[in-house]
Write an enzyme that holds these catalytic residues in place. Structure first.
Site, mmCIF file in Angstrom:
data_model
loop_
_atom_site.group_PDB
_atom_site.id
_atom_site.type_symbol
_atom_site.label_atom_id
_atom_site.label_comp_id
_atom_site.label_asym_id
_atom_site.label_seq_id
_atom_site.Cartn_x
_atom_site.Cartn_y
_atom_site.Cartn_z
ATOM 1 N N SER A 220 44.608 43.866 32.228
ATOM 2 C CA SER A 220 44.192 44.751 32.194
ATOM 3 C C SER A 220 44.225 46.615 32.856
ATOM 4 O O SER A 220 44.082 46.192 34.549
ATOM 5 C CB SER A 220 42.313 44.511 31.949
ATOM 6 O OG SER A 220 42.115 44.509 33.209
ATOM 7 N N ALA A 223 42.296 52.844 32.233
ATOM 8 C CA ALA A 223 42.593 53.550 31.302
ATOM 9 C C ALA A 223 44.305 53.957 31.085
ATOM 10 O O ALA A 223 44.415 54.982 29.549
ATOM 11 C CB ALA A 223 43.047 55.080 31.681
ATOM 12 N N GLY A 225 45.474 51.358 29.876
ATOM 13 C CA GLY A 225 45.640 50.315 28.504
ATOM 14 C C GLY A 225 45.302 48.876 29.226
ATOM 15 O O GLY A 225 45.160 48.263 30.056
ATOM 16 N N GLY A 251 36.597 44.980 30.836
ATOM 17 C CA GLY A 251 37.418 44.224 30.927
ATOM 18 C C GLY A 251 37.144 42.583 30.183
ATOM 19 O O GLY A 251 37.905 42.610 29.931
ATOM 20 N N ASP A 252 35.814 43.043 30.649
ATOM 21 C CA ASP A 252 34.811 41.360 29.608
ATOM 22 C C ASP A 252 35.250 41.544 28.003
ATOM 23 O O ASP A 252 35.073 40.626 27.641
ATOM 24 C CB ASP A 252 33.444 41.791 29.820
ATOM 25 C CG ASP A 252 33.631 41.459 31.950
ATOM 26 O OD1 ASP A 252 34.303 40.674 32.086
ATOM 27 O OD2 ASP A 252 32.425 41.556 32.328
HETATM 28 N N1 LIG Z 1 39.759 55.027 31.308
HETATM 29 C C1 LIG Z 1 39.585 54.442 30.139
HETATM 30 N N2 LIG Z 1 40.039 54.982 29.210
HETATM 31 C C2 LIG Z 1 40.089 53.835 28.032
HETATM 32 N N3 LIG Z 1 39.737 52.893 28.106
HETATM 33 C C3 LIG Z 1 39.851 52.140 29.110
HETATM 34 C C4 LIG Z 1 39.642 52.723 30.065
HETATM 35 N N4 LIG Z 1 38.961 52.109 31.505
HETATM 36 C C5 LIG Z 1 39.164 50.859 31.291
HETATM 37 N N5 LIG Z 1 39.442 51.018 29.334
HETATM 38 C C6 LIG Z 1 39.773 49.635 28.673
HETATM 39 O O1 LIG Z 1 39.340 48.348 29.353
HETATM 40 C C7 LIG Z 1 40.175 48.404 29.231
HETATM 41 C C8 LIG Z 1 39.461 46.468 30.785
HETATM 42 O O2 LIG Z 1 39.358 48.075 31.444
HETATM 43 P P1 LIG Z 1 39.542 47.641 33.211
HETATM 44 O O3 LIG Z 1 41.028 47.691 33.214
HETATM 45 O O4 LIG Z 1 39.326 48.707 34.213
HETATM 46 O O5 LIG Z 1 38.893 45.885 33.637
HETATM 47 P P2 LIG Z 1 38.379 45.502 34.576
HETATM 48 O O6 LIG Z 1 38.852 45.992 36.053
HETATM 49 O O7 LIG Z 1 38.387 43.993 34.529
HETATM 50 O O8 LIG Z 1 36.609 46.222 33.964
HETATM 51 P P3 LIG Z 1 35.714 45.131 35.103
HETATM 52 O O9 LIG Z 1 35.682 43.815 35.116
HETATM 53 O O10 LIG Z 1 34.216 45.954 35.101
HETATM 54 O O11 LIG Z 1 35.087 44.152 33.032
HETATM 55 C C9 LIG Z 1 41.488 48.356 30.037
HETATM 56 O O12 LIG Z 1 42.410 47.213 29.336
HETATM 57 C C10 LIG Z 1 41.138 49.323 28.957
HETATM 58 O O13 LIG Z 1 41.400 48.985 27.136
HETATM 59 O O1 LIG Z 2 31.754 40.420 41.630
HETATM 60 P P1 LIG Z 2 32.241 39.705 40.293
HETATM 61 O O2 LIG Z 2 31.436 38.378 40.058
HETATM 62 O O3 LIG Z 2 33.594 40.402 40.101
HETATM 63 O O4 LIG Z 2 31.665 40.091 39.415
HETATM 64 C C1 LIG Z 2 30.391 41.205 38.572
HETATM 65 C C2 LIG Z 2 30.320 42.202 38.252
HETATM 66 O O5 LIG Z 2 30.713 43.345 37.772
HETATM 67 O O6 LIG Z 2 31.259 41.936 36.727
HETATM 68 C C3 LIG Z 2 30.717 42.465 35.676
HETATM 69 C C4 LIG Z 2 31.589 43.508 34.614
HETATM 70 O O7 LIG Z 2 32.501 42.722 34.969
HETATM 71 C C5 LIG Z 2 29.029 43.042 35.690
HETATM 72 O O8 LIG Z 2 28.481 42.774 34.633
HETATM 73 C C6 LIG Z 2 28.822 42.067 36.983
HETATM 74 O O9 LIG Z 2 28.213 43.245 38.258
#
Ligand SMILES: Nc1ncnc2c1ncn2[C@@H]1O[C@H](COP(=O)(O)OP(=O)(O)OP(=O)(O)O)[C@@H](O)[C@H]1O
Ligand SMILES: O=P(O)(O)OC[C@@]1(O)O[C@H](CO)[C@@H](O)[C@@H]1O
Length: 314
Positions: A220, A223, A225, A251-252
């Protein structure tokens, strides 16, 4: 049924503020309290979209009891393992331009006997699961090798296992031969020890993680994608969001949507992107339901332009 495992769940407190000014009293415009932790969020997103799921989580203290109450009020089916420590609270500060600052506690110690109890619950419930999804940080007190062993036991038992974690635990999961890993850009860059500046860099890094043993890499990229790399090749895609509210849990939601749609190929990637974008449009760690999904804004590219640079990192 999709079984999620969150070894280090949280209460997520999110506040919307005008500006993050160090050393000042900041008045929040609004506040949200959500159940949190990556696997917990996957279960919440699945439930919100009518996909059966159960969540295994160790919980302790008043915060743990509150987490259970919040999840029960959402209707999430739980397998709770009581622990001596106190479940953590994580804080999100969201600014109007979409900047999100997150402060995560390290979380309570998970002792050997408590982890054994979690393992027992996971192995017992895994039999009836289409997927097991282990997500989030490895809590204090739990050696990464023990997490790797849990992954290996599930893989040996023939379970389809997806893992979203970071650092050495991500590598341990890949080496255990899990079916799917979902790193974000920072986690993938850290895993391969090199910055990721283009889609091509992401594809190369994902290919390296596959050589360690992971079947599929769903990377992931905020923004930018997401990129799907598996035995069949590479698919990329994105789904623009006009007014991002909170990227926490996006991401979840992406992972939940991808699994809900069959976990392979462009259609599953497109569904994951729709769920991820919808999560970004909602405040706090709120997970999207069917009314929040805008599938017509999603674009997938079966023949992606790999020289495309990624957005600069904030
Ligand atoms: N600013 C944005 N605009 C459009 N889509 C976004 C944006 N931020 C995140 N996304 C969407 O959400 C998905 C997951 O985002 P990201 O890569 O930030 O996940 P992450 O860091 O694992 O998030 P988290 O750990 O908080 O769940 C991306 O693959 C995209 O589809
Ligand atoms: O500290 P970790 O376990 O890496 O991430 C925990 C966390 O940031 O991940 C979720 C978003 O993906 C939140 O609900 C939670 O607070």
């Amino acid at each position: 049924m999709i079984l999620t495992v969150t070894l280090n769940p949280s209460l997520d407190r999110a506040m919307e503020i005008d500006r993050l000014a160090r050393g000042e009293v900041i008045r929040a415009a609004s506040a949200h309290l959500d159940p949190g932790g990556k696997g917990v969020n996957v279960s919440r997103a699945l439930l919100a979209n009518g996909v059966p799921s159960r969540a295994v989580l160790p919980v302790g203290g008043e915060e743990g009891a509150q987490l259970v109450r919040l999840l029960e009020s959402e209707g999430v089916e739980l397998l709770v393992v009581p622990i001596a420590g106190r479940t953590r609270s994580n804080i999100t500060l969201a600014e109007p331009d979409g900047t999100v600052t997150k402060i995560n506690e390290s979380g309570p110690v998970l002792t050997g006997p408590e982890f054994a109890e979690v393992t027992r619950a996971v192995l017992a419930a895994a039999d009836s699961a289409d997927w097991v999804v282990a997500c989030g940080s490895v809590p204090p007190g739990l050696p990464v090798a023990a997490f790797g062993d849990l992954c290996a036991r599930l893989v040996d038992a023939g379970v389809r296992l997806a893992v979203d974690t970071s650092g050495p635990a991500l590598r341990a999961a890949a080496e255990a031969g899990v079916a799917l890993v979902k790193p974000n850009r920072e986690e993938l860059a850290e895993a391969v020890g090199a910055p990721l500046r283009s889609l091509g860099d992401v594809v190369d890094a994902a290919a390296q993680v596959r050589t360690w043993g992971a079947g599929t890499v769903l990377a992931s990229l905020g923004a930018d994608g997401a990129v799907l790399v598996d035995a069949k090749g590479v698919v990329t895609g994105e789904s623009p969001v006009a007014q991002p509210k909170s990227t926490v849990g996006a991401g979840d939601a992406l992972l939940a949507g991808f699994l809900a749609a069959g976990a392979r190929g462009p259609d599953a990637l497109a569904e994951g992107l729709a769920w991820g974008a919808a999560a970004v449009s909602l405040p706090g760690s709120r997970m999207p339901g069917p009314a929040d999904l805008l599938r017509n804004t999603v674009r997938v590219h079966p023949r992606p332009d790999l020289v495309r640079p990624l957005l600069p990192q904030g």
